[in-house]
Scaffold this motif. Structure first.
Motif, PDB file in Angstrom:
ATOM      1  N   SER A   1      47.067  46.442  48.492  1.00  0.00           N
ATOM      2  CA  SER A   1      46.584  47.821  48.383  1.00  0.00           C
ATOM      3  C   SER A   1      45.665  47.994  47.180  1.00  0.00           C
ATOM      4  CB  SER A   1      47.769  48.779  48.286  1.00  0.00           C
ATOM      5  OG  SER A   1      48.582  48.454  47.162  1.00  0.00           O
ATOM      6  N   GLU A   2      45.950  47.287  46.086  1.00  0.00           N
ATOM      7  CA  GLU A   2      45.112  47.409  44.902  1.00  0.00           C
ATOM      8  C   GLU A   2      43.762  46.747  45.095  1.00  0.00           C
ATOM      9  OE1 GLU A   2      47.204  45.991  41.543  1.00  0.00           O
ATOM     10  OE2 GLU A   2      49.047  47.086  41.995  1.00  0.00           O
ATOM     11  N   THR A   3      43.740  45.618  45.788  1.00  0.00           N
ATOM     12  CA  THR A   3      42.470  44.926  45.989  1.00  0.00           C
ATOM     13  C   THR A   3      41.564  45.687  46.945  1.00  0.00           C
ATOM     14  OG1 THR A   3      43.503  43.603  47.735  1.00  0.00           O
ATOM     15  CG2 THR A   3      43.458  42.656  45.527  1.00  0.00           C
ATOM     16  N   ALA A   4      42.123  46.528  47.808  1.00  0.00           N
ATOM     17  CA  ALA A   4      41.278  47.305  48.720  1.00  0.00           C
ATOM     18  C   ALA A   4      40.328  48.201  47.946  1.00  0.00           C
ATOM     19  CB  ALA A   4      42.160  48.118  49.665  1.00  0.00           C
ATOM     20  N   ALA A   5      40.818  48.768  46.850  1.00  0.00           N
ATOM     21  CA  ALA A   5      39.946  49.627  46.038  1.00  0.00           C
ATOM     22  C   ALA A   5      38.943  48.812  45.240  1.00  0.00           C
ATOM     23  CB  ALA A   5      40.805  50.470  45.093  1.00  0.00           C
ATOM     24  N   LEU A   6      39.311  47.581  44.860  1.00  0.00           N
ATOM     25  CA  LEU A   6      38.417  46.746  44.068  1.00  0.00           C
ATOM     26  C   LEU A   6      37.317  46.104  44.898  1.00  0.00           C
ATOM     27  CD1 LEU A   6      40.961  44.874  41.763  1.00  0.00           C
ATOM     28  CD2 LEU A   6      39.372  46.694  41.107  1.00  0.00           C
ATOM     29  N   ALA A   7      37.529  46.010  46.215  1.00  0.00           N
ATOM     30  CA  ALA A   7      36.568  45.295  47.053  1.00  0.00           C
ATOM     31  C   ALA A   7      35.174  45.881  46.964  1.00  0.00           C
ATOM     32  CB  ALA A   7      37.060  45.280  48.499  1.00  0.00           C
ATOM     33  N   SER A   8      35.067  47.197  46.778  1.00  0.00           N
ATOM     34  CA  SER A   8      33.745  47.824  46.708  1.00  0.00           C
ATOM     35  C   SER A   8      33.116  47.703  45.323  1.00  0.00           C
ATOM     36  CB  SER A   8      33.858  49.314  47.085  1.00  0.00           C
ATOM     37  OG  SER A   8      34.739  49.986  46.194  1.00  0.00           O
ATOM     38  N   GLN A   9      33.903  47.275  44.328  1.00  0.00           N
ATOM     39  CA  GLN A   9      33.397  47.197  42.967  1.00  0.00           C
ATOM     40  C   GLN A   9      33.223  45.772  42.460  1.00  0.00           C
ATOM     41  OE1 GLN A   9      35.795  49.608  40.349  1.00  0.00           O
ATOM     42  NE2 GLN A   9      36.204  51.126  41.930  1.00  0.00           N
ATOM     43  N   VAL A  10      33.943  44.814  43.062  1.00  0.00           N
ATOM     44  CA  VAL A  10      33.910  43.442  42.577  1.00  0.00           C
ATOM     45  C   VAL A  10      33.536  42.513  43.727  1.00  0.00           C
ATOM     46  CG1 VAL A  10      35.233  41.575  41.516  1.00  0.00           C
ATOM     47  CG2 VAL A  10      35.674  43.951  40.854  1.00  0.00           C
ATOM     48  N   ASP A  11      32.604  41.612  43.440  1.00  0.00           N
ATOM     49  CA  ASP A  11      32.203  40.608  44.423  1.00  0.00           C
ATOM     50  C   ASP A  11      32.049  39.283  43.679  1.00  0.00           C
ATOM     51  OD1 ASP A  11      31.330  39.182  46.540  1.00  0.00           O
ATOM     52  OD2 ASP A  11      29.369  40.127  46.712  1.00  0.00           O
ATOM     53  N   LEU A  12      32.970  38.343  43.956  1.00  0.00           N
ATOM     54  CA  LEU A  12      32.935  37.073  43.247  1.00  0.00           C
ATOM     55  C   LEU A  12      33.464  35.970  44.153  1.00  0.00           C
ATOM     56  CD1 LEU A  12      32.640  35.331  40.700  1.00  0.00           C
ATOM     57  CD2 LEU A  12      34.958  36.032  40.043  1.00  0.00           C
ATOM     58  N   ASP A  13      32.628  34.963  44.395  1.00  0.00           N
ATOM     59  CA  ASP A  13      33.016  33.766  45.119  1.00  0.00           C
ATOM     60  C   ASP A  13      33.060  32.601  44.137  1.00  0.00           C
ATOM     61  OD1 ASP A  13      33.022  35.297  47.352  1.00  0.00           O
ATOM     62  OD2 ASP A  13      31.303  34.356  48.318  1.00  0.00           O
ATOM     63  N   VAL A  14      34.168  31.885  44.126  1.00  0.00           N
ATOM     64  CA  VAL A  14      34.315  30.768  43.185  1.00  0.00           C
ATOM     65  C   VAL A  14      34.709  29.508  43.933  1.00  0.00           C
ATOM     66  CG1 VAL A  14      34.988  32.302  41.293  1.00  0.00           C
ATOM     67  CG2 VAL A  14      36.749  31.259  42.719  1.00  0.00           C
ATOM     68  N   THR A  15      34.473  28.387  43.295  1.00  0.00           N
ATOM     69  CA  THR A  15      34.943  27.093  43.770  1.00  0.00           C
ATOM     70  C   THR A  15      35.556  26.356  42.593  1.00  0.00           C
ATOM     71  OG1 THR A  15      34.332  25.035  44.895  1.00  0.00           O
ATOM     72  CG2 THR A  15      32.744  25.950  43.350  1.00  0.00           C
ATOM     73  N   ALA A  16      36.470  25.450  42.884  1.00  0.00           N
ATOM     74  CA  ALA A  16      37.164  24.759  41.800  1.00  0.00           C
ATOM     75  C   ALA A  16      37.465  23.330  42.211  1.00  0.00           C
ATOM     76  CB  ALA A  16      38.460  25.486  41.438  1.00  0.00           C
ATOM     77  N   GLU A  17      37.639  22.503  41.205  1.00  0.00           N
ATOM     78  CA  GLU A  17      38.027  21.105  41.426  1.00  0.00           C
ATOM     79  C   GLU A  17      38.991  20.688  40.330  1.00  0.00           C
ATOM     80  OE1 GLU A  17      35.141  18.106  42.784  1.00  0.00           O
ATOM     81  OE2 GLU A  17      35.736  16.936  41.004  1.00  0.00           O
ATOM     82  N   VAL A  18      40.084  20.039  40.742  1.00  0.00           N
ATOM     83  CA  VAL A  18      41.096  19.544  39.811  1.00  0.00           C
ATOM     84  C   VAL A  18      41.186  18.037  39.973  1.00  0.00           C
ATOM     85  CG1 VAL A  18      43.518  19.609  39.119  1.00  0.00           C
ATOM     86  CG2 VAL A  18      42.389  21.699  39.921  1.00  0.00           C
TER      87      VAL A  18
END
Length: 616
Positions: free
Chosen positions: A393-410
């Motif tokens: 429910s909290e991320t639903a409100a953030l979806a219109s304000q935050v846009d971030l795609d990340v990738t990672a390697e360990v």
């Protein structure tokens, strides 16, 4: 005098002559055979009636359960056959066992060659096991006789015992399940070489899956060679055994083909040394805190490797799917483990949960250590966070304000007892935070047994400038506490005749007490063992974690604030700042120096502003 002796001698001679007459010999032989036969039949019939009763009484003492031992269908010098034997359901134990037939065959003539072949065939076994209401599984409480200190008897012959189980049917009913898990089993085990070697075969079937195990074990050392094959074992067959409020299996099959060579664990010539070696490495389940190191979490991998089996073959997981509590999307996985003797190789190992994916590749080698790589393909951070039910429910409100795609390697490298983990993560598209745009977010850190190092963190706004950070923390004592948490032991004063703590002495068995009303209260059943060990609350040694780090910031404030349309009369200029951190996590210290340049109001330049802040 001589005449009397001659007369006595003549009477003995006549008696022998009469006894040796054919008719007399036949008569006496027949009577003897009849007597022996009658005695044998009487003995057998008596044994048929008495042995089951005696066996029934003695087995009931050991099992603490009622048992109905079957009657002898056959009893001879070459073997015996016992009819149906039953352990019925009891009020406090819903488990039951039925054995249709027990057939024992032996070859007494083998004693001429110093061996006694014995075969025990158990046919038509049906076992029903049901989970209790409290979630536990009822077990058989064995009342075995106390072990004797006498040396084992050296038999003058080799007892070659073979036990065969035919048509075993096991039904296991978990609590709340409608239908039991049905397991069909056939097995054979053989003991030979004067009870020094055991060979065994087990064929087990669960629904459409099959498990076959074949092996041989040296009983004195536990050195073993085992072949294990599993074909299409469906994990969903075991779903009822899992806590349904936490996990539910929706798919997945396992196939295994392994050859396992287990080196010797025990040393028959030096039992004390063998036990000491197992205690040192935590192999012996009876190891005490005196024999297992409680201060050094590092294991002696060179010595431990002598107990690790050599495994060759494959283990494949296909179409695995599970639903975890609190996760909105099911988790899927698959791949193959390649066992190559000293090396374990991960082949095509993948996992997916909604927007988050993961690939695992590489190997673990007994000699060279870790060579693993975990890659996370580009994922939307908001979608990843939304997988958690509590955060959706909290991320639903953030979806219109935050846009971030990340990738990672360990990457995990290094020796088995000294691994190093390296994490690299970055954004793959510009990061939008409300009306701010950030071109680059990148971090790189390294963790080993002693140090956590932030090799670099960089954030680059699209409007210009940058934020840089570096640092490290000494974490060896922290890891040692997490791996080997402290254990508290209640101190007691020894009673007269009781050895001090740390010495081995048999504990007296308490007398059975009648149940009272308070016994039904689970809160009243406290651990009264004075020597019991309980985990102590873990107090992390934050004062031993030494930290150092620095932050370098250079930001064009006007360009960054431009999307917010500040009044044109105000120019914020440029912010430069350097921060240094030291001390420990328990008592950190920091020094912050900052400088504000090119600040103006209504076109009039304001002298640069600067300052510092110290936290000690």
């Amino acid at each position: 005098m001589s005449s009397d002796r001659e007369q006595e001698q003549r009477m003995i001679t006549r008696l022998w002559a009469w006894l040796l007459r054919p008719k007399v010999l036949l008569t006496l032989g027949g009577v003897s055979l009849v007597a022996i036969g009658v005695g044998y039949v009487t003995l057998i019939e008596t044994a048929k009636r008495l042995v089951p009763l005696i066996a029934e009484r003695e087995i009931e003492k050991i099992l603490n359960r009622d048992i109905n031992v079957g009657e002898f269908e056959r009893l001879s010098l070459a073997g015996l056959r016992l009819s149906q034997t039953v352990i019925p359901i009891a009020a406090e134990n819903q488990n039951s066992l039925v054995v249709d037939q027990i057939d024992v065959r032996y070859q007494p003539l083998g004693l001429l060659f110093s061996r006694l072949p014995i075969q025990i065939e158990i046919s038509g076994t049906r076992i029903e096991i049901e989970q209790l209401e409290d979630g536990s599984w009822a077990t058989i409480n064995l009342d075995l006789p106390a072990p004797s200190d006498d040396k084992p008897i050296d038999l003058p012959f080799d007892p070659q015992v073979e036990v065969v189980l035919k048509e075993v049917n096991i039904a296991v009913l978990p609590l709340g399940a409608r239908d039991p898990l049905v397991i069909d089993l056939d097995a054979k085990a053989q003991v030979r070489d004067n009870i020094k070697t055991a060979a065994y075969e087990v064929d087990l079937r669960v629904e459409d899956g099959a498990i076959a195990l074949q092996g041989e074990t040296k009983l004195e050392t536990l050195e073993s060679q085992v072949a294990l094959a599993i074909q299409n074992l469906k994990l969903t067959d075991f779903n009822d055994f899992l806590p349904q409020d936490l996990i539910s299996l929706d798919g997945g099959t396992v196939s295994v083909n392994l050859q396992i060579d287990q080196p010797a664990i025990l040393d028959p010539n030096d039992e004390a040394r063998g036990n000491e070696a197992m205690n040192k490495h935590g192999i012996n389940e009876h190891a005490t805190s005196d024999t297992v190191s409680s201060t050094n979490p590092a294991l002696d991998f060179d010595r431990l490797a002598t107990y690790i089996p050599t495994i060759r073959g494959t283990l494949a997981l296909d179409a695995f799917q599970a639903k975890l509590a609190g996760i909105r999307e099911p988790i899927t996985a698959g791949g193959t483990l390649q066992f190559q003797g000293d090396r374990l190789r991960f082949d095509r190992m993948i996992a997916q949960a909604g927007a988050i994916g993961m690939k695992l590749a590489g190997s673990i080698d007994r000699r060279s250590g870790f060579d693993l790589r975990v890659t996370v393909p580009p994922v939307d951070v908001i979608e990843a966070i939304a997988l958690v039910d509590d955060l959706a429910s909290e991320t639903a409100a953030l979806a219109s304000q935050v846009d971030l795609d990340v990738t990672a390697e360990v990457n995990v490298t290094g020796a088995l007892d000294d691994p190093t983990l390296k994490l690299a993560a970055r954004n793959v598209t510009p990061w939008r935070l409300d009306q701010l745009k950030i071109n680059e977010v990148r971090t790189n850190l390294t963790v080993d047994r002693e140090t956590l190092t932030l090799n670099g963190f960089r954030l680059t706004p699209a409007a210009g400038g940058r934020i840089l950070a570096r640092g490290n923390a000494q974490i060896d004592q922290l890891i040692a506490t997490l791996i080997n948490p402290p254990v508290t032991q209640q101190a007691t004063t020894p009673m007269p005749g009781q050895p001090p703590s740390g010495l081995v002495a048999p504990e007296p068995q308490p007398e059975p007490q009648p149940e009272t009303q308070s016994d039904t209260n689970p809160d009243s059943k406290l651990d009264t063992n004075p020597n019991s060990q309980t985990p102590a609350p873990i107090n992390l040694p934050l004062d031993t974690v030494e930290i150092t780090g620095n932050l370098d910031l250079d930001l064009p404030l006007d360009a960054i604030a431009a999307p917010y349309e500040l009044p044109a009369e105000i120019a914020l200029g440029r912010l430069r700042s350097v921060a240094n951190v030291a001390g420990t996590l328990a008592e950190p210290t920091g020094l912050l120096n900052w400088e504000l340049l090119e600040l103006s109001v209504f076109g009039e330049a304001i002298a640069p502003r600067a300052g510092s802040a110290l936290r000690a």
